[in-house]
Design an enzyme around this catalytic site. Sequence first.
Site: not given
Length: 408
Positions: A201, A121, A362
């Site tokens: 995540q 990310h 992203c």
Amino acid sequence: MIPAEIRELFPILKQEVNGHPLVYLDSAATSQKPIQVIEALKHYYEWDNANVHRGVHTLGSRATDAYEGARAKVAKFIGASSEQEIIFTRGTTTAINIVAASFAESVLREGDEIVLTPMEHHSNLIPWQQAAKKSGATLKYIPLQPDGSVSLADVENTITDRTKIVSIVYVSNVLGVINPIKEIAAIAHKHGAKIMVDGAQSTPHMKVDVQDLDCDFYALSGHKMCGPTGIGALYGKKSLLNNMEPVEFGGEMIDHVDLYESTWKELPWKFEGGTPMIAGAVGLGAAIDFLTEVGMDNIFKHDVELTNYALDRMMQIPDLAIYGPTTNRAGLVTFNLGDVHPHDVATVLDSMGVAVRAGHHCCQQLMRWLEQSSTARASFYLYNTEDDVDRLVTALLKTKEYFGDAIG
């Protein structure tokens, strides 16, 4: 599967969108909040609202107890050895920036290496780009396998004795890849490097034990795990945090202040300048209570089963491309429908009450590796059901019919 009744605890999911019952498939961006978290925030603001640490009055004491109690819950939830190893932040982005600004500045020199992967990310990429520019260190990338996973052989070949920092995502927000963090940490430590883990995540979906992983730093965001926005945490080994300098200065984080010199509080407060995110921490604590009651093993099993069901159903849709591995993946499916732009796909799905994410997520550098400008993504959580997946598939088939000749 987690009982469908869990969905009833999330008030926002009871609404209709564009005349259809809401199917929320964007939890990788932000999760919805159960009534327990909403009530905890309401109770704090109605009964305990005060600043922490400084006041001796009753409300101040209650607010401090609630704030520090939330820190203890985070420490236990991820297996930290001490509450002092938990720094409250605005989220994963802030946590990684603290490590990239403070720890990196103290250890990086010209010619040193920072090792990442192309699936990171932007929050776990740009801070290290800046650290490399300031120090003269070199960025290196562990190559991806054709399905987007990493091999330990490539990890071994990329990390060297010049590597000082390895920073890697536990679960990819695009590919769903679950990286072998424990094994990567062992390789990093063998070369004398420290490892930072982006847990944005992973923390909502699987049991995390930072001591078992033996990671040096770990970052998480509350809003992805049923908590409020604007709150997260940085875990760091106490020995490392003790030797790091704060990156924000002002009230709350000081010990003694003179006209020309100042000293800092002990851990964890030296990294928490200013009035902290008190209500956010209280809400995060309530979210951890909720997730613990449901059971992280149950959540992981539910997410995997639901993702496998989605993969099986979505693979039957002609002209639908799915990205990432078909095994060892977390609760999301990233896809494109022929040549239709993902934003158009998401717009049509939304007209049928199905909420998915569309864009580069992203991860612009990963989009280039996939040879795509953007993708659509359906991400699942404990409140989703097979019926939600069926609604998604039906909506995708209608979208395919709607665009007709544009597919292909």
